[in-house]
Design an enzyme around this catalytic site. Structure first.
Site, PDB file in Angstrom:
ATOM      1  N   HIS A  52      -8.645 -15.811  23.913  1.00 17.07           N
ATOM      2  CA  HIS A  52      -8.591 -15.047  22.613  1.00 17.07           C
ATOM      3  C   HIS A  52      -8.883 -16.647  21.643  1.00 17.07           C
ATOM      4  CE1 HIS A  52      -4.582 -17.002  22.282  1.00 17.07           C
ATOM      5  NE2 HIS A  52      -4.219 -16.323  23.291  1.00 17.07           N
TER       6      HIS A  52
HETATM    7  P1  TYD Z   1       0.015 -15.175  24.000  1.00 19.08           P
HETATM    8  O1  TYD Z   1      -0.564 -15.864  22.710  1.00 19.08           O
HETATM    9  O2  TYD Z   1      -1.307 -13.949  24.296  1.00 19.08           O
HETATM   10  O3  TYD Z   1      -0.152 -16.104  25.294  1.00 19.08           O
HETATM   11  P2  TYD Z   1      -1.584 -16.884  26.032  1.00 19.08           P
HETATM   12  O4  TYD Z   1      -2.219 -17.096  24.739  1.00 19.08           O
HETATM   13  O5  TYD Z   1      -0.840 -18.193  26.583  1.00 19.08           O
HETATM   14  O6  TYD Z   1      -2.182 -15.965  27.051  1.00 19.08           O
HETATM   15  O7  TYD Z   1       1.320 -14.613  23.906  1.00 19.08           O
HETATM   16  C1  TYD Z   1       1.816 -13.887  24.911  1.00 19.08           C
HETATM   17  C2  TYD Z   1       2.919 -13.028  24.573  1.00 19.08           C
HETATM   18  O8  TYD Z   1       4.079 -13.784  23.888  1.00 19.08           O
HETATM   19  C3  TYD Z   1       2.707 -11.934  23.491  1.00 19.08           C
HETATM   20  O9  TYD Z   1       3.242 -10.811  23.850  1.00 19.08           O
HETATM   21  C4  TYD Z   1       2.836 -12.478  22.069  1.00 19.08           C
HETATM   22  C5  TYD Z   1       4.077 -13.379  22.587  1.00 19.08           C
HETATM   23  N1  TYD Z   1       4.228 -14.708  21.585  1.00 19.08           N
HETATM   24  C6  TYD Z   1       5.096 -14.507  20.666  1.00 19.08           C
HETATM   25  O10 TYD Z   1       5.929 -13.592  20.511  1.00 19.08           O
HETATM   26  N2  TYD Z   1       5.149 -15.672  19.862  1.00 19.08           N
HETATM   27  C7  TYD Z   1       4.442 -16.724  19.925  1.00 19.08           C
HETATM   28  O11 TYD Z   1       4.597 -17.679  19.211  1.00 19.08           O
HETATM   29  C8  TYD Z   1       3.458 -16.723  20.982  1.00 19.08           C
HETATM   30  C9  TYD Z   1       2.283 -17.721  21.143  1.00 19.08           C
HETATM   31  C10 TYD Z   1       3.350 -15.494  21.930  1.00 19.08           C
END
Ligand code: TYD
Length: 140
Positions: A52
């Site tokens: 993303h």
């Molecule tokens: P995501 O940013 O999509 O992780 P990655 O990019 O590593 O795959 O986040 C995964 C999950 O964690 C999503 O449900 C949102 C949650 N999250 C939070 O609640 N707070 C945060 O600061 C982050 C980075 C993620």
């Protein structure tokens, strides 16, 4: 004009026979105010994180332990950075498609971010990302 660029940043390293120490300070080692810190750990072999872009959030990513690859795509160039030491990291401005993969066993990825968590800051659709980049010509 977008002036922010992806950058590998070396952190101070205090070598000591009792064990080494490194430091990161906002505006000194990373070019933003640190609003949030999160870390990624216990990643099963072969898993991919990210996939993303952020509209606003800037990040600084450090491999505190182990190693992993950070693949960064500005809609023109795609580059892979392997992080495997805790005394440097990669600065990722906003508007970059990013993915993290090839995590070693017991790796620990520390991420410093310039904004609080905001679901609306994410762009999950790659085609939309490319479209926005092309329209803005030089950034989101
Ligand atoms: P995501 O940013 O999509 O992780 P990655 O990019 O590593 O795959 O986040 C995964 C999950 O964690 C999503 O449900 C949102 C949650 N999250 C939070 O609640 N707070 C945060 O600061 C982050 C980075 C993620």
């Amino acid at each position: 004009m977008q002036t922010k660029t992806i950058e590998v940043i070396d952190l101070p390293k205090i070598l000591d026979k009792r064990g080494n120490l490194s430091i990161v300070e906002e505006f000194r080692n990373v070019p933003f105010k640190i609003e949030r810190v999160y870390w990624i750990y216990d990643v099963p072999g072969g898993e991919v994180r990210g996939g993303h872009a952020y509209k606003k959030s800037e990040e600084f990513i450090i491999a505190l332990s182990g190693s992993f690859d950070v693949i960064l795509d500005d809609a023109v160039y795609v580059r892979k950075y392997t992080l495997n030491r805790s005394y440097y990291g990669i600065y990722v401005p906003e508007g970059i498609w990013r993915r993290m993969e090839n995590f070693s066993t017991n790796s620990l990825a520390l991420v410093l971010a310039s904004t609080p968590y905001e679901p609306d800051d994410y762009i999950f659709d790659y085609e939309e990302f490319v479209k926005i980049k092309k329209e803005s010509n030089d950034g989101i």
